[in-house]
Each structure stands twice: as structure tokens, then as C-alpha cells.
Write a protein that holds these residues in place. Structure first.
Motif, PDB file in Angstrom:
ATOM      1  N   ALA A   8       0.856  -1.189   0.000  1.00  0.00           N
ATOM      2  CA  ALA A   8       0.000   0.000   0.000  1.00  0.00           C
ATOM      3  C   ALA A   8       0.889   1.234   0.000  1.00  0.00           C
ATOM      4  CB  ALA A   8      -0.908  -0.006   1.230  1.00  0.00           C
ATOM      5  N   PHE A   9       0.653   2.135  -0.951  1.00  0.00           N
ATOM      6  CA  PHE A   9       1.480   3.329  -1.091  1.00  0.00           C
ATOM      7  C   PHE A   9       0.631   4.566  -0.866  1.00  0.00           C
ATOM      8  CE2 PHE A   9       5.156   5.589  -2.683  1.00  0.00           C
ATOM      9  CZ  PHE A   9       4.615   6.789  -3.081  1.00  0.00           C
ATOM     10  N   PHE A  10       1.044   5.405   0.078  1.00  0.00           N
ATOM     11  CA  PHE A  10       0.308   6.639   0.354  1.00  0.00           C
ATOM     12  C   PHE A  10       1.261   7.811   0.252  1.00  0.00           C
ATOM     13  CE2 PHE A  10      -3.208   4.167   1.299  1.00  0.00           C
ATOM     14  CZ  PHE A  10      -2.933   3.217   2.255  1.00  0.00           C
ATOM     15  N   GLY A  11       0.963   8.722  -0.694  1.00  0.00           N
ATOM     16  CA  GLY A  11       1.853   9.862  -0.877  1.00  0.00           C
ATOM     17  C   GLY A  11       1.312  10.735  -1.989  1.00  0.00           C
ATOM     18  N   ASN A  12       2.194  11.285  -2.795  1.00  0.00           N
ATOM     19  CA  ASN A  12       1.780  12.116  -3.927  1.00  0.00           C
ATOM     20  C   ASN A  12       2.199  11.463  -5.233  1.00  0.00           C
ATOM     21  OD1 ASN A  12       0.850  14.197  -2.208  1.00  0.00           O
ATOM     22  ND2 ASN A  12       2.941  14.921  -1.961  1.00  0.00           N
ATOM     23  N   PRO A  13       1.547  11.844  -6.354  1.00  0.00           N
ATOM     24  CA  PRO A  13       1.903  11.237  -7.630  1.00  0.00           C
ATOM     25  C   PRO A  13       3.391  11.334  -7.977  1.00  0.00           C
ATOM     26  CG  PRO A  13      -0.111  12.478  -7.857  1.00  0.00           C
ATOM     27  CD  PRO A  13       0.368  12.705  -6.452  1.00  0.00           C
ATOM     28  N   ALA A  14       4.037  12.440  -7.589  1.00  0.00           N
ATOM     29  CA  ALA A  14       5.449  12.596  -7.934  1.00  0.00           C
ATOM     30  C   ALA A  14       6.290  11.477  -7.332  1.00  0.00           C
ATOM     31  CB  ALA A  14       5.958  13.954  -7.459  1.00  0.00           C
ATOM     32  N   GLU A  15       6.065  11.203  -6.058  1.00  0.00           N
ATOM     33  CA  GLU A  15       6.839  10.130  -5.421  1.00  0.00           C
ATOM     34  C   GLU A  15       6.369   8.768  -5.886  1.00  0.00           C
ATOM     35  OE1 GLU A  15       5.423  12.235  -2.493  1.00  0.00           O
ATOM     36  OE2 GLU A  15       6.940  13.655  -3.168  1.00  0.00           O
ATOM     37  N   ALA A  16       5.042   8.640  -6.063  1.00  0.00           N
ATOM     38  CA  ALA A  16       4.502   7.346  -6.482  1.00  0.00           C
ATOM     39  C   ALA A  16       5.146   6.902  -7.790  1.00  0.00           C
ATOM     40  CB  ALA A  16       2.990   7.437  -6.638  1.00  0.00           C
ATOM     41  N   ALA A  17       5.289   7.836  -8.704  1.00  0.00           N
ATOM     42  CA  ALA A  17       5.835   7.491 -10.015  1.00  0.00           C
ATOM     43  C   ALA A  17       7.242   6.921  -9.880  1.00  0.00           C
ATOM     44  CB  ALA A  17       5.853   8.728 -10.907  1.00  0.00           C
ATOM     45  N   ILE A  18       8.083   7.590  -9.101  1.00  0.00           N
ATOM     46  CA  ILE A  18       9.459   7.111  -8.946  1.00  0.00           C
ATOM     47  C   ILE A  18       9.469   5.788  -8.192  1.00  0.00           C
ATOM     48  CG2 ILE A  18      11.732   7.634  -8.017  1.00  0.00           C
ATOM     49  CD1 ILE A  18      11.090  10.575  -8.285  1.00  0.00           C
ATOM     50  N   ALA A  19       8.675   5.711  -7.114  1.00  0.00           N
ATOM     51  CA  ALA A  19       8.689   4.503  -6.291  1.00  0.00           C
ATOM     52  C   ALA A  19       8.228   3.290  -7.084  1.00  0.00           C
ATOM     53  CB  ALA A  19       7.805   4.698  -5.058  1.00  0.00           C
ATOM     54  N   LEU A  20       7.151   3.458  -7.849  1.00  0.00           N
ATOM     55  CA  LEU A  20       6.654   2.319  -8.605  1.00  0.00           C
ATOM     56  C   LEU A  20       7.644   1.882  -9.675  1.00  0.00           C
ATOM     57  CD1 LEU A  20       3.993   2.857  -7.099  1.00  0.00           C
ATOM     58  CD2 LEU A  20       2.805   2.407  -9.225  1.00  0.00           C
ATOM     59  N   ARG A  21       8.285   2.849 -10.299  1.00  0.00           N
ATOM     60  CA  ARG A  21       9.268   2.504 -11.316  1.00  0.00           C
ATOM     61  C   ARG A  21      10.434   1.746 -10.693  1.00  0.00           C
ATOM     62  NH1 ARG A  21      12.603   7.112 -12.441  1.00  0.00           N
ATOM     63  NH2 ARG A  21      14.241   5.970 -11.378  1.00  0.00           N
ATOM     64  N   GLN A  22      10.927   2.274  -9.558  1.00  0.00           N
ATOM     65  CA  GLN A  22      12.066   1.637  -8.915  1.00  0.00           C
ATOM     66  C   GLN A  22      11.693   0.259  -8.383  1.00  0.00           C
ATOM     67  OE1 GLN A  22      13.496   4.612  -6.087  1.00  0.00           O
ATOM     68  NE2 GLN A  22      15.210   4.990  -7.469  1.00  0.00           N
ATOM     69  N   ALA A  23      10.444   0.110  -7.946  1.00  0.00           N
ATOM     70  CA  ALA A  23      10.022  -1.193  -7.436  1.00  0.00           C
ATOM     71  C   ALA A  23      10.176  -2.237  -8.530  1.00  0.00           C
ATOM     72  CB  ALA A  23       8.575  -1.113  -6.954  1.00  0.00           C
ATOM     73  N   LYS A  24       9.708  -1.905  -9.722  1.00  0.00           N
ATOM     74  CA  LYS A  24       9.830  -2.852 -10.829  1.00  0.00           C
ATOM     75  C   LYS A  24      11.294  -3.124 -11.143  1.00  0.00           C
ATOM     76  CE  LYS A  24       5.445  -3.197 -12.893  1.00  0.00           C
ATOM     77  NZ  LYS A  24       4.762  -2.541 -11.785  1.00  0.00           N
ATOM     78  N   GLU A  25      12.106  -2.078 -11.083  1.00  0.00           N
ATOM     79  CA  GLU A  25      13.527  -2.266 -11.399  1.00  0.00           C
ATOM     80  C   GLU A  25      14.190  -3.220 -10.431  1.00  0.00           C
ATOM     81  OE1 GLU A  25      15.226   1.612 -11.380  1.00  0.00           O
ATOM     82  OE2 GLU A  25      14.348   2.170 -13.311  1.00  0.00           O
ATOM     83  N   LEU A  26      13.788  -3.121  -9.164  1.00  0.00           N
ATOM     84  CA  LEU A  26      14.424  -3.944  -8.147  1.00  0.00           C
ATOM     85  C   LEU A  26      13.815  -5.336  -8.082  1.00  0.00           C
ATOM     86  CD1 LEU A  26      14.748  -1.297  -5.320  1.00  0.00           C
ATOM     87  CD2 LEU A  26      16.619  -2.378  -6.542  1.00  0.00           C
TER      88      LEU A  26
END
Lengths: 290, 406, 313
Positions: free
Chosen positions: B234-252
Motif C-alpha cells: 500500500a502506497f500513500f503519498g503524492n503522484p510525484a513520489e509514487a511514479a518514482i517509487a513504482l518505477r524503482q520497485a519494478k527495477e528492483l
């Protein structure tokens, strides 16, 4: 902490550090060229990023968009200097600092009105899925940032050391009156300094656009960049870059070991420590030197 | 004896005068023979401007339509909007100006939580109705205040209830990790989810990680989450952070399903996150997002584009729709209150609203004498082929939050 | 000079009479202006007189505000004691900045104060059970020996405190400490030669600035009734600096004028709606270009020129 995690943290730390490094480089330029702490430098990075956004929405191919962005940004830099900085060049130091703050506010507010706080990621030709190095992953965009930053540092060092304009800038930063007496046109130097600052800021914006996201608050990175520049030493371009990378690594490890709150504090704890113990940073010196 | 009685009666009279003076004037200010003045405020400068601007524009469009259709019981609506810069001090200034100088009849709040909390005490004291369209801060409806109403966004514990039920019953997950930003709204969402998971399902999240607003790298948190091996993140924050976090999650290599907070369930998140958003689910504050192909929404968008032809990307956003719908709620209650419009009659009319909505683009609103939480429904959605699409899932558990209002 | 005296008299009469004709909104604005005056005077003594740049003035206000707030809400200390307690705590913490100030100046000192600002901000957020964290802290109306401080009573209290602050600032400036500040600003070496200890002088300057900021913060809690960390961030510090730069560095009058003008400006710009920030920035720039020495500084400059011209007969 396993080896895989430790190494991945180091790699990610260098990656996020590369962002700090390029912004720190763009911050070190106005300081080297005119000894002014430019509070608008963050917004110059933002401005560059949005210029790139606009140009790419017209469908310009990447190899054309990049130089166009730099040139337009440099133009903005000259315009800002001519209109707002030139009239107050003799004023007390604080006036100048507040003026740059006001300029930054205006730029940020205008951008916000038009684009709101949407976040845009501008993919570059080198964007792509993460590269695998064994079990580790690194996004290629960060490698491009580090490489470009290194190249820029080399070019800038040559510029400041070998070219007439570069040497003139260093002279003006060192002692304005003496420089004027030597026949250097201080006005032109300031204009060029702002143009250069804006161009390097725009380069930072371009490099950040694929990974950090373009939004009006992008300029907030300037705070981390300041810490990086202090670590490296304000007179040293290479030092600012190193400072950024080091900060990224330290911050990432702090986050892994201690959690988000301390991750936030670490940059400032480092800042204060350096300022108390070694204010000139690792490579800075009291006299201007590259 | 005689003197004492005179003294006592004098005392009683002056006391009653004093008490009358202390009662806040029933605010029929702002109501004239042919107009009703509404005071609105929200952030139109600063990083939260996208909320206030959308709130203002949505409400303005609603008012224009209502006036064109004849107004309310023969009166035209008139809105005065003030900026609050997302600062409590400035919000209080805006409210004082609206009430004391502009003499508005009621307040329409599109300020979000920051600008709202500081003004609650003052508004309670003044007695005017304040209709809060979007603020999740509990203080608006709990403890109960006669003149405060909550419209679009629901109470924070309700988010927790819906999130928990959806993740456990809908997504069938038992191992849940939470990644939340250190800002009020994301923190509230994360805390509410944690609390509800424990209360209803006796589940503890396998990991709770935090990040700072403005962070550009989430590797430490993501590696931590990866170790805990959750089924849903579950991710709670703003779209700016969500975008980076989701991208990095896939990368990792984290391939878990993501569940995101309400701020992300909007077009802005899709623009920012791109392909990394695929598969994410979350709850929308409105039943149909502005990008939906539903005919009712398309019609509304056409109206909106005609009204605001030059607006920036990703507008209209959910706040445009929410403010529009809530303004209609207020108007409906005003209409029901009748020609003799006073604050008390408006409160009565609002409390008698049941399942009112202006159309399919809004959630139904109901208020009661015991609580003023207008909306208890959120719409579950999922990102499919780059668009937010409604998920056919209904909440089956009755809400607990109304229990404390009895 | 007579003009200045007349202006002060008019301002005094106006501020005392305001509750008679002003709306609640205007009285609230006046209270915010008064708070900013107190903060500006402190900062001006530090920066304008002593030449020490500080980017953390807002966080010193935060310390004052939170200390006062926590004492009144969590420990039920009465406001009339909590306010000076807040001032004391802020002064002590502000004095800690005197240590780096001994060895650093200019940009580097500014960065230390920036670090201080961020650390305070994080500290507030990190203890939400105590400070309310990012959600902020709501406060009950304070009382002064039984009298509930609201509406006009609160206004006169704030006005009184501000008047005290103005007097204190004026006197400090004219005292030997004020002269020591000026000496240190002009040249540390010369100050040392005059047997003025620069390190201790800077420490005193930071402490005094902190005291003023602490008072301003404590008053803020009473007036606004709600505090959260975003009210005391870097923009707030920069705003404080704009007060003294636009008003006039190194003068109490400059602090007053700057605080009045720049607190009123955003409110008068409400008509500019979403362009408010842009117009504010443009006007600010304009003020700097037209009056680089600040409003009071430029007026004084013009007055001197006029006087000197008149003397040439």
C-alpha cells in the motif's frame, strides 16, 4: 544486511547522488563566476526542464532539443541579469540575495499557473529498463547523468582556466574593482555568468527530467545541492560533484539503517559538521582555484 | 429587602442582555431579497494550488448553471473566493474577511486539511454553516458541531475501513506492507489502514516504511519491503513520489500489486507514472474519473471545456468534480430550506438530505441529525491499459464509524 | 525628524484606536503585523546591525511558538507564564548559534543557520505525540490572570508587547551593545582593536534575535490558535529577511515599516487571485531596485541630501 543489499544501496546512493551532483555543479557556477549565492538557481533548473518539455511537445528530435534548450535558457539568464540584477549591482549583499529569491518566486509561480503541479517525466533516447549487473540493478539514466556531469566538469574547468571569458569571470569574482581597473567589462561578465548558470541549470533539468520528474518544486533540490557544494568546497567544481555523490550514498545508507526521519536529518548534520570543522570543504580553498 | 430585590432584578436583566449579546448572531447576513452570498476559500497559490483552483472553478461552474436555471427560490447565488495559500494563518485571515467584511451567509471550504483545522474554532464560534468539500482532517465532523458539514472526502477512519476490507477480501491478501509519506494526509491513510487491519482482521502489516516528501529515491525502503515479502504494497503519498517509487520497485524486482491512496486515483498519477502504474488499484473519491468514457461524464466534460477552454493539463481533476457536486448539494439544501433562509433552516435542510446527488458523476450525500459526514462511499478502481477503470466490488461490512455518533 | 515624530504619533493613535472602527479581519491583520514587527526588530539587530546573516529566524519563532503552546496545552501552564518561558527557551537555543558564528561568516554562517532550521523542522515532525507533528497543534484561547484573551483584549495585549519590543530594540541599538554590534559588522579586526570581543558580541546578537523571535512565536500561538511546521519553514525565514531588507537594515523604524508593508502586501493582493505570488515577487523586486537601501534607508538618504543641500548658502 546482505552483500546484495549493501551493494545495491551503494549503487542507488550514487544514482540519487548524481542528481545532487549536477544541481550542485549548476550552483557552483554562479558562485565561481560572481561570488553570489543565487537563490534562483533551483528555479533555473526548473526553467530549463520546462523549456525542454515545451520543445519536445513540438516534436523536436532529441539532438535538436538539447542545444535549443541550453541556448534558450542562456537567453533567459541574460534577460534576468539585464532587467533585474544590473540595476542593483551596487547594493548591499542582502539586497542581491533577496532579489534572487524574488526572481525564483516569480519563475516558480508563473510555471505553476500554467502547468499546475502535474509531474511530467520526459523520456530520453537512453531511457530504458534497468541494467542488470549481477543481482544489482541500475537505471541507465543515472549513468548518463554521471557521465554528462563528468564531461561538463572537464569542459568547465578548461573554460575557467584557459578561455579569456573564464579567466575574466574568476577575476571579477575575486576582486571586482581590480578587475574593472584591468579593463574587464564587469557588466558583460555578469551577463555571461548568468547565461552560463542558466545553461548549466538547464542541462541539469534535462538530465533530471527522465528520472526525477518535472514539476514546479524541482528547485527544492537546491537545498541538497548546497550541502553537496559545502562538502566539496565552493570554489571547486569537481568537489561539488563529489560532494553530491557522497551525499547521495550517505543519505541512502542512513535511510536503510535508521529510517526516513534520520535520512532527512543526515544531510544537515553533515552540513553543520563540515561547516564547523572544515568550512572550505574537501577541495575548496580561500583563493579562487579550480 | 427591597433594595436587594431591585439589585437582583437589575442583575438578572443585565445578565440576560449579556447572554443575548454573547450568542453569535444568527447569520442571516449574506441573504438579500435577490441574492445569497457564499464565501469560499482554498489554496490557489503554492504547491497545493491544484486543489483550490479546481475547487473554485468547479464551484463557480455549478453556480453559473444554477443561476441560469433560475437560482434558488428566486435568489441568485454569488460566491466570493479567497486564497489561503495552504497556510493556517492565511486561511484564518480569509475566513475572518469573508465573515466580517464580506458578510457572507455561509462558507464553502475547498481548502484541504491544512487550511481547515485552524479555522474550525472560529467558525464554530460564529455559528455560520461551513461546508467542507475536501478535507480529511477528523476535526471537521468529530467532535460533532452543529454548523460543520463534510462533503466529498469522508472521515479518515472510513478510508481505513474500505482499504482494509478491499485488500483483505477483495485482493485476498494477508501479508500487507505499507509505504507512506511523512505528511498529514498520507500518514493518516497509512495509520487508518493499519488500525483497521488490526481491528477487523487481526492482521499486522509485515512492514511499515516511510519516506519524505520530495524524495527522489526509494531504494532503502523498497529493499526493506522486499525482504518482508508482502503480497500487496500500500502506497500513500503524492503522484510525484509514487511514479518514482513504482518505477524503482519494478527495477528492483518487486512485482507485488500496488494499492495506492486517493491522491493517486486521478489522471495526474497516470501521466507521471506511465507504464509503471499498470495494475495498481485504489479508491476514487468520485464514482467516475474525469477521463472516463461514461456518457454522463463526457457530457459534463464538454460543459467544462466550454466554460474553461484554456486550462492546463490534467484539468478537470477530481477536485473540479467534487466541488461542482458539493455546490449542488448546498444549493439543493438551500432550496429545500425555503424562501425564509436562515442558518438554522439550512442546517435542518442539510440534515434531511438523503442520497442526494446532482447526477451519476457524484456520490450520493446523506446527512443526519447525529452526524454530518456526507459521503461514506468510495469507488474502487484499477489501472488497466493505462486508464483508471471501475472495479466491480462492493463493500459488505457495515461501517463502524457512525457508532460513535450515538 | 519632525516628520518622523509625527508619523510615530499618528501610528500610535491609529493602533490604539483600531478596535473602535476596525473589523475582526482588520484587527487580526494588525495582530499579524505586530507579531512580524517583533520578529523583524530582532532579526534587524542581528543582521542589520551586527551583520550576521541568519536563515533560521522562522525556526526560532517556531521554538517560541511550540514551547508556549506545549506548556499551555500539555502542562496547563497559564499563558502569562508560558510566554516568557518560551522566550527563555528560544534565547538559550538561539545562543547555540553563537558558537558557529565565532568562526564563520557570510555564506557559511548562512548555511549553518539553514541546517539549524531544517533540524528544528524535523525535530517538530519527529515527535508527533508531543508536538502534533505534521498535523499541527491546536490551542485554546489564552488567558491573562483570569481575563480571557480574545478579540480586543488580545489585540491590546499584543500591541503592548510589541510596544515593549520596539522600546527594547531602540534602547539596545543605542546602548554600548548596539555600538559593539555595529563595530563587529564593519570590521571584526577593528572591533578587536577597540577591545570589543567579536565572539561574545555575536553570541549576544544571536541571543537577542532569538528572544525577539521567541516572543513573536508565543504571540503567534495566541493570535492564530493553530501552529504547524509549515508555517516556520525556509520561506518564512526569507520573508522575515525581506521585512528588514525592504524596510531598511539596521534601524528599528526600518523593521516596523518593512513588517507593515510586506504583511499587508499579500492581503491587498487578494484581488490578483492565483497571480498573487507573481505580483508579490514583482513588487518586491521593484522595491529592491528603486530603494536598494530599504524604504527607511532611502528616505534617510534623501533627507540627508536635502539637509546638506540646504546648508550650502
Amino acid at each position: 544486511m546482505t552483500w546484495r543489499i549493501a551493494l545495491q544501496l551503494a549503487l542507488s546512493g550514487l544514482s540519487v547522488g548524481s542528481i545532487y551532483a549536477i544541481v550542485a555543479l549548476s550552483l557552483a557556477i554562479p558562485f565561481k563566476a560572481s561570488r553570489v549565492l543565487n537563490f534562483a538557481q533551483g528555479e533555473l533548473v526548473t526553467l530549463g526542464a520546462y523549456i525542454a518539455l515545451v520543445l519536445s511537445s513540438y516534436g523536436l528530435p532529441y539532438p535538436v532539443m538539447v542545444p535549443a534548450t541550453l541556448v534558450i535558457a542562456a537567453g533567459f539568464g541574460i534577460l534576468i541579469e539585464r532587467l533585474f540584477i544590473r540595476p542593483i549591482v551596487g547594493a548591499p549583499e542582502f539586497t542581491l540575495v533577496i532579489a534572487t529569491f524574488a526572481i525564483g518566486l516569480i519563475i516558480r509561480a508563473l510555471i505553476r499557473i500554467h502547468w499546475q503541479d502535474n509531474v511530467f517525466f520526459l523520456p530520453a533516447p537512453y531511457s530504458g529498463p534497468a541494467l542488470a549487473v549481477g543481482p544489482l540493478r541500475v537505471n541507465p539514466s543515472y549513468l548518463v547523468i554521471i557521465g554528462s556531469t563528468a564531461a561538463l566538469v572537464t569542459l568547465l574547468v578548461l573554460f575557467f582556466q584557459q578561455t579569456r571569458l573564464g579567466k575574466a569571470m574568476r577575476a571579477v569574482a575575486y576582486n571586482q574593482t581590480a578587475a574593472r581597473l584591468m579593463g574587464i567589462s564587469v557588466g558583460k561578465v555578469f551577463g555571461s555568468a548568468w547565461a552560463l548558470s542558466a545553461a548549466i541549470g538547464a542541462a541539469a533539468g534535462l538530465l533530471l527530467a527522465p528520472v526525477a520528474g518535472i514539476n514546479p518544486e524541482l528547485g527544492h533540490l537546491i537545498v541538497k545541492a548546497l550541502v553537496a557544494a559545502v562538502i566539496g568546497g565552493f570554489g571547486s567544481l569537481g568537489g561539488a560533484v563529489f560532494g553530491g555523490l557522497l551525499l547521495g550514498v550517505l543519505e541512502t545508507y542512513a535511510g536503510a539503517l535508521f529510517g526516513a526521519a534520520l535520512k532527512e536529518v543526515i544531510p544537515f548534520a553533515i552540513l553543520i559538521a563540515f561547516l564547523l570543522v572544515r568550512p572550505n570543504g574537501l577541495w575548496g580553498a580561500t583563493q579562487v582555484r579550480v | 429587602m427591597f433594595g436587594a430585590r431591585k439589585l437582583l432584578s437589575a442583575l438578572a436583566t443585565s445578565l440576560s442582555f449579556a447572554m443575548l449579546a454573547a450568542i453569535p448572531a444568527a447569520a442571516e447576513q449574506g441573504v438579500t431579497a435577490d441574492s445569497i452570498t457564499i464565501g469560499a476559500f482554498g489554496p490557489i497559490t503554492g504547491p497545493a494550488a491544484y486543489i483550490g483552483l479546481a475547487g473554485r472553478d468547479g464551484a463557480t461552474m455549478a453556480i453559473k448553471e444554477i443561476n441560469a436555471a433560475g437560482g434558488i427560490n428566486g435568489r441568485k447565488l454569488n460566491m466570493i473566493f479567497e486564497d489561503d495559500g495552504h497556510s493556517p494563518a492565511k486561511a484564518l485571515a480569509a475566513v475572518k474577511k469573508l465573515i466580517d467584511e464580506d458578510k457572507v451567509f455561509m462558507l464553502f471550504n475547498v481548502a484541504g486539511s491544512n487550511g481547515t483545522i485552524g479555522t474550525i474554532d472560529y467558525v464554530k464560534e460564529k455559528g455560520l454553516v461551513m461546508f467542507v468539500s475536501f478535507a480529511s482532517a477528523p476535526g471537521v465532523t468529530w467532535p460533532f458541531a452543529k454548523n460543520l458539514f463534510r462533503g466529498g472526502t469522508t472521515e479518515v477512519p472510513r478510508y481505513g475501513e474500505l482499504y482494509a476490507e478491499y485488500i483483505v477480501d477483495g485482493l485476498k491478501a494477508q501479508k500487507i506492507a505499507i509505504l507512506s509519506g511523512r505528511e498529514e494526509y498520507p500518514k493518516n491513510e497509512g495509520d487508518a489502514l493499519t488500525k483497521q487491519l488490526q481491528k477487523w482482521y487481526k492482521i499486522t502489516p509485515v512492514k511499515r516504511a516511510e519516506f519524505n516528501i520530495g524524495d527522489k529515491d526509494f531504494t532503502p525502503q523498497l529493499l526493506d519491503l522486499q525482504q518482508a515479502d508482502p503480497q500487496v504494497i500500500a502506497f500513500f503519498g503524492n503522484p510525484a513520489e509514487a511514479a518514482i517509487a513504482l518505477r524503482q520497485a519494478k527495477e528492483l524486482g518487486l512485482n507485488q500489486q500496488f494499492f495506492v491512496g486517493t491522491t493517486m486515483v486521478d489522471q495526474g498519477f497516470l501521466t507521471a507514472a506511465g507504464p509503471a502504474a499498470e495494475g495498481a488499484s485504489g479508491f476514487a473519491l468520485i464514482p467516475l474519473l474525469p477521463g472516463s468514457s461514461n456518457p454522463a461524464m463526457k457530457a459534463w466534460r464538454a460543459k467544462w471545456s466550454a466554460e474553461y477552454p484554456n486550462l492546463p493539463a490534467n484539468r478537470p481533476n477530481i477536485f473540479d468534480v467534487l466541488a461542482y457536486a458539493d455546490m449542488y448539494v448546498v444549493a439543493e439544501a438551500m432550496r429545500n430550506a425555503g424562501k425564509d433562509l436562515t442558518t438554522d433552516r439550512l442546517i435542518d435542510a442539510l440534515e434531511n438530505l438523503h442520497d442526494y446527488r446532482v447526477g451519476p458523476i457524484a456520490s450520493p450525500r446523506s446527512f443526519a441529525k447525529t452526524h454530518h459526514i456526507g459521503n461514506l462511499r468510495l469507488q474502487p478502481m484499477q489501472v488497466k491499459n493505462g486508464e483508471w477503470v471501475q472495479v466491480l466490488w462492493e463493500s459488505k461490512r457495515p461501517s463502524d464509524i457512525l457508532q460513535r455518533y450515538h | 525628524m519632525r516628520l518622523a515624530h509625527a508619523a510615530i504619533a499618528i501610528a500610535a493613535v491609529f493602533s490604539v484606536a483600531l478596535p473602535l472602527f476596525g473589523s475582526e479581519y482588520q484587527i487580526y491583520l494588525a495582530e499579524l503585523i505586530l507579531i512580524n514587527i517583533v520578529a523583524a526588530i530582532g532579526l534587524n539587530l542581528l543582521t542589520g546591525n551586527c551583520g550576521q546573516i541568519s536563515l533560521c529566524h522562522a525556526s526560532l519563532m517556531a521554538i517560541g511558538a511550540y514551547t508556549t503552546a506545549l506548556l499551555t496545552t500539555r502542562l496547563a501552564v497559564t499563558y502569562v507564564l508560558a510566554l516568557p518561558a518560551g522566550v527563555v527557551v528560544t534565547t538559550l537555543l538561539g545562543a547555540s548559534l553563537g558558537y558557529p558564528a565565532r568562526r564563520l561568516s557570510g555564506l557559511y554562517l548562512a548555511l549553518v543557520t539553514l541546517g539549524f532550521l531544517e533540524v528544528v523542522s524535523i525535530a517538530i515532525e519527529e515527535f508527533p505525540d508531543l508536538t502534533g507533528g505534521v498535523r499541527g497543534l491546536k490551542l485554546a484561547k489564552p488567558e491573562l490572570v483570569g481575563l480571557l484573551l480574545k478579540d480586543n483584549a488580545l489585540y491590546f495585549f499584543v500591541l503592548g508587547m510589541t510596544a515593549l519590543a520596539i522600546c527594547a530594540g531602540w534602547n539596545i541599538q543605542r546602548s554600548r551593545y548596539g555600538r559593539a554590534f555595529d563595530a563587529v559588522r564593519q570590521s571584526v579586526i577593528v572591533a578587536q582593536a577597540l577591545a570589543i570581543p567579536p565572539g561574545r558580541t555575536k553570541l549576544l546578537a544571536f541571543s537577542i534575535a532569538a528572544a525577539f523571535a521567541g516572543l513573536a512565536g508565543g504571540l503567534f500561538t495566541a493570535v492564530v490558535g493553530f501552529i504547524d511546521p509549515t508555517e516556520f519553514d525556509i520561506s518564512a525565514s526569507l520573508r522575515d529577511i525581506t521585512f528588514i531588507v525592504v524596510g531598511g537594515l539596521g534601524s528599528v523604524a526600518g523593521s516596523v515599516v518593512g513588517a507593515v508593508v510586506l504583511t499587508l502586501l499579500p492581503e491587498t493582493l487578494r484581488g490578483a487571485k492565483e497571480y498573487g505570488d507573481v505580483v508579490y515577487g514583482v513588487i518586491l523586486l521593484g522595491a529592491l531596485v528603486l530603494a536598494p537601501k530599504g524604504i527607511v534607508g532611502s528616505l534617510a538618504f534623501l533627507a540627508r541630501r536635502r539637509d546638506s543641500k540646504g546648508g550650502l548658502t
